[in-house]
Design a protein around this motif. Structure first.
Motif, mmCIF file in Angstrom:
data_model
loop_
_atom_site.group_PDB
_atom_site.id
_atom_site.type_symbol
_atom_site.label_atom_id
_atom_site.label_comp_id
_atom_site.label_asym_id
_atom_site.label_seq_id
_atom_site.Cartn_x
_atom_site.Cartn_y
_atom_site.Cartn_z
ATOM 1 N N ILE A 28 0.828 -1.211 0.000
ATOM 2 C CA ILE A 28 0.000 0.000 0.000
ATOM 3 C C ILE A 28 0.863 1.262 0.000
ATOM 4 C CG2 ILE A 28 -1.984 -1.081 1.103
ATOM 5 C CD1 ILE A 28 -1.119 0.053 3.749
ATOM 6 N N GLY A 29 2.137 1.096 -0.382
ATOM 7 C CA GLY A 29 3.000 2.258 -0.561
ATOM 8 C C GLY A 29 3.940 2.558 0.572
ATOM 9 N N GLY A 30 4.025 1.670 1.570
ATOM 10 C CA GLY A 30 4.899 1.907 2.704
ATOM 11 C C GLY A 30 4.328 2.942 3.658
ATOM 12 N N PRO A 31 5.021 3.188 4.768
ATOM 13 C CA PRO A 31 4.529 4.168 5.751
ATOM 14 C C PRO A 31 4.252 5.535 5.146
ATOM 15 C CG PRO A 31 6.330 2.892 6.672
ATOM 16 C CD PRO A 31 6.256 2.517 5.224
ATOM 17 N N ARG A 32 5.134 5.968 4.249
ATOM 18 C CA ARG A 32 4.932 7.285 3.637
ATOM 19 C C ARG A 32 3.673 7.293 2.773
ATOM 20 N NH1 ARG A 32 9.278 11.005 0.302
ATOM 21 N NH2 ARG A 32 7.802 12.647 -0.289
ATOM 22 N N GLY A 33 3.467 6.221 2.019
ATOM 23 C CA GLY A 33 2.273 6.138 1.184
ATOM 24 C C GLY A 33 1.002 6.154 2.005
ATOM 25 N N VAL A 34 1.032 5.463 3.157
ATOM 26 C CA VAL A 34 -0.132 5.441 4.045
ATOM 27 C C VAL A 34 -0.433 6.848 4.562
ATOM 28 C CG1 VAL A 34 -1.013 4.595 6.247
ATOM 29 C CG2 VAL A 34 0.235 3.045 4.726
ATOM 30 N N ILE A 35 0.611 7.532 5.008
ATOM 31 C CA ILE A 35 0.436 8.884 5.546
ATOM 32 C C ILE A 35 -0.105 9.826 4.472
ATOM 33 C CG2 ILE A 35 1.644 10.900 6.469
ATOM 34 C CD1 ILE A 35 3.556 8.943 7.881
ATOM 35 N N GLU A 36 0.494 9.767 3.282
ATOM 36 C CA GLU A 36 0.067 10.658 2.206
ATOM 37 C C GLU A 36 -1.360 10.379 1.775
ATOM 38 O OE1 GLU A 36 2.946 10.234 -0.887
ATOM 39 O OE2 GLU A 36 4.313 11.709 -0.010
ATOM 40 N N SER A 37 -1.764 9.119 1.829
ATOM 41 C CA SER A 37 -3.122 8.766 1.427
ATOM 42 C C SER A 37 -4.165 9.218 2.445
ATOM 43 C CB SER A 37 -3.233 7.246 1.229
ATOM 44 O OG SER A 37 -2.389 6.814 0.189
ATOM 45 N N MET A 38 -3.802 9.117 3.725
ATOM 46 C CA MET A 38 -4.774 9.405 4.776
ATOM 47 C C MET A 38 -4.791 10.872 5.207
ATOM 48 S SD MET A 38 -4.496 6.024 7.233
ATOM 49 C CE MET A 38 -5.972 6.503 8.142
ATOM 50 N N LEU A 39 -3.668 11.571 5.025
ATOM 51 C CA LEU A 39 -3.544 12.913 5.568
ATOM 52 C C LEU A 39 -4.604 13.901 5.066
ATOM 53 C CD1 LEU A 39 -1.887 14.472 7.578
ATOM 54 C CD2 LEU A 39 -0.293 15.104 5.749
ATOM 55 N N PRO A 40 -4.878 13.978 3.754
ATOM 56 C CA PRO A 40 -5.911 14.920 3.305
ATOM 57 C C PRO A 40 -7.271 14.663 3.942
ATOM 58 C CG PRO A 40 -4.592 14.188 1.446
ATOM 59 C CD PRO A 40 -4.215 13.330 2.607
ATOM 60 N N GLY A 41 -7.639 13.392 4.085
ATOM 61 C CA GLY A 41 -8.918 13.052 4.704
ATOM 62 C C GLY A 41 -8.949 13.403 6.180
ATOM 63 N N VAL A 42 -7.825 13.152 6.858
ATOM 64 C CA VAL A 42 -7.742 13.491 8.281
ATOM 65 C C VAL A 42 -7.868 14.997 8.473
ATOM 66 C CG1 VAL A 42 -6.232 13.518 10.296
ATOM 67 C CG2 VAL A 42 -6.355 11.465 8.873
ATOM 68 N N VAL A 43 -7.118 15.740 7.676
ATOM 69 C CA VAL A 43 -7.162 17.204 7.780
ATOM 70 C C VAL A 43 -8.562 17.720 7.488
ATOM 71 C CG1 VAL A 43 -6.344 19.353 6.723
ATOM 72 C CG2 VAL A 43 -4.720 17.533 7.273
ATOM 73 N N PHE A 44 -9.217 17.152 6.476
ATOM 74 C CA PHE A 44 -10.556 17.620 6.101
ATOM 75 C C PHE A 44 -11.540 17.460 7.253
ATOM 76 C CE2 PHE A 44 -14.818 17.234 4.411
ATOM 77 C CZ PHE A 44 -14.878 18.256 3.470
ATOM 78 N N VAL A 45 -11.624 16.259 7.818
ATOM 79 C CA VAL A 45 -12.629 16.015 8.845
ATOM 80 C C VAL A 45 -12.292 16.750 10.138
ATOM 81 C CG1 VAL A 45 -11.567 13.886 9.726
ATOM 82 C CG2 VAL A 45 -14.022 14.231 9.969
ATOM 83 N N VAL A 46 -10.999 16.785 10.517
ATOM 84 C CA VAL A 46 -10.607 17.445 11.761
ATOM 85 C C VAL A 46 -10.827 18.955 11.657
ATOM 86 C CG1 VAL A 46 -8.658 18.033 13.259
ATOM 87 C CG2 VAL A 46 -8.961 15.674 12.464
ATOM 88 N N LEU A 47 -10.407 19.536 10.553
ATOM 89 C CA LEU A 47 -10.522 20.985 10.390
ATOM 90 C C LEU A 47 -11.979 21.426 10.291
ATOM 91 C CD1 LEU A 47 -8.718 23.442 10.234
ATOM 92 C CD2 LEU A 47 -8.672 23.217 7.737
ATOM 93 N N PHE A 48 -12.786 20.634 9.596
ATOM 94 C CA PHE A 48 -14.193 21.020 9.468
ATOM 95 C C PHE A 48 -14.918 20.919 10.806
ATOM 96 C CE2 PHE A 48 -18.688 20.030 8.689
ATOM 97 C CZ PHE A 48 -19.044 21.179 7.982
ATOM 98 N N VAL A 49 -14.644 19.842 11.548
ATOM 99 C CA VAL A 49 -15.279 19.681 12.859
ATOM 100 C C VAL A 49 -14.833 20.794 13.802
ATOM 101 C CG1 VAL A 49 -15.398 18.208 14.903
ATOM 102 C CG2 VAL A 49 -15.606 17.193 12.628
ATOM 103 N N ALA A 50 -13.563 21.190 13.706
ATOM 104 C CA ALA A 50 -13.027 22.201 14.621
ATOM 105 C C ALA A 50 -13.490 23.607 14.286
ATOM 106 C CB ALA A 50 -11.496 22.146 14.614
ATOM 107 N N THR A 51 -13.666 23.894 12.976
ATOM 108 C CA THR A 51 -13.975 25.269 12.582
ATOM 109 C C THR A 51 -15.359 25.465 11.982
ATOM 110 O OG1 THR A 51 -13.116 25.018 10.322
ATOM 111 C CG2 THR A 51 -11.536 25.593 12.058
ATOM 112 N N SER A 52 -15.950 24.386 11.470
ATOM 113 C CA SER A 52 -17.229 24.462 10.750
ATOM 114 C C SER A 52 -17.150 25.403 9.548
ATOM 115 C CB SER A 52 -18.371 24.918 11.690
ATOM 116 O OG SER A 52 -18.571 23.985 12.725
ATOM 117 N N ASN A 53 -15.939 25.689 9.112
ATOM 118 C CA ASN A 53 -15.712 26.580 7.973
ATOM 119 C C ASN A 53 -15.344 25.719 6.757
ATOM 120 O OD1 ASN A 53 -14.658 28.391 6.039
ATOM 121 N ND2 ASN A 53 -14.074 29.840 7.650
ATOM 122 N N LEU A 54 -16.309 25.497 5.874
ATOM 123 C CA LEU A 54 -16.093 24.595 4.749
ATOM 124 C C LEU A 54 -15.058 25.147 3.772
ATOM 125 C CD1 LEU A 54 -16.792 22.041 3.210
ATOM 126 C CD2 LEU A 54 -18.713 23.254 2.151
#
Length: 252
Positions: A28-54
């Motif tokens: 699945i791309g090694g540790p770096r590939g996992v991080i790169e794949s998941m990071l945008p999704g993590v940032v999206f959900v965390v930032l939206f929940v924290a700020t409610s600013n779409l």
């Protein structure tokens, strides 16, 4: 040699090779590939929940996805995975931005999961396992003699049975994602949907590839051994040196 390791379903094409050590993380791309794949999704959900600013959430997620590609370019590393991820994230972000609803960030995932499930289900009904087609196509590109290539693995009952099983496994994976995530989308539980999407994304992908490897490795190994034996016998009958055939099979 780690940099030459295949990822995704391509990793399954090497199943059954002598001395081949399979790693789900590498697939699945090694540790770096996992991080790169998941990071945008993590940032999206965390930032939206924290700020409610779409709009802010979309902007930060987009910048992050672009930065991942730029970093790989600077480091002169393969950018194919990062670019494909950028395209997918871009589609999701545009969908959410145009509809002004954060939950629509996940619609593209629903469409792709439904599409994959439908295609693989049809292949099972037709008794031509879709995963088998993909893996065998990657393993040995049938540029000519397609019929011989097709019957080579389809006529191997054990190998075909293994491919049927893993194809069914992947259908179940895609359908399970939809069954769990679509209700969260319909009830507008964005945070729960985001977390569920992350948990059922890369981790499920790695688990499915690992399980697929366990199922197909043995029959694929036996198939490759039988193929080499046949090639050697043909070479001997033709008066050629046995080493002149089959020596590069595993390199594919």
């Amino acid at each position: 040699m780690a940099g030459n390791k295949r990822t995704g379903l391509s990793a399954l094409a090497d199943a059954g090779n002598d001395g081949e050590d399979f790693s789900a993380i590498d697939a699945i791309g090694g540790p770096r590939g996992v991080i790169e794949s998941m990071l945008p999704g993590v940032v999206f959900v965390v930032l939206f929940v924290a700020t409610s600013n779409l709009n802010l959430t979309i902007a930060v997620s987009a910048v992050l996805a672009v930065l991942q590609v730029i970093v790989r370019l600077i480091q002169r590393q393969s950018v194919m995975g990062a670019v494909s991820g950028l395209v997918a994230v871009g589609i999701c972000l545009i969908w959410a931005w145009q509809t002004h609803e954060a939950r629509n960030y996940y619609i593209f995932g629903f469409i792709t999961n439904a599409g994959y499930a439908a295609l693989l289900a049809v292949s099972l009904i037709a008794r031509v396992p879709g995963l088998g087609l993909v893996v065998e196509f990657i393993h040995s590109l049938p540029t000519e003699h397609f019929k011989a290539w097709f019957h080579d693995w389809m006529d191997d009952k054990a190998l075909k049975r293994a491919y049927m099983i893993v194809t069914g496994l992947w259908v179940g994976l895609f359908l399970l994602r939809l069954v769990v995530q679509v209700p969260l989308y319909l009830t507008n539980h964005v945070a729960a949907l985001g977390v569920t999407r992350l948990l059922m994304g890369i981790p499920f992908w790695a688990l499915a590839i690992w399980a697929s490897y366990l199922i197909i490795a043995t029959p694929m190994h036996r198939h490759k051994v039988a193929a080499k034996k046949t090639q050697t016998e043909v070479a001997v009958d033709a008066g050629l040196e046995p080493s002149a055939t089959g020596k590069d099979d595993d390199a594919s």
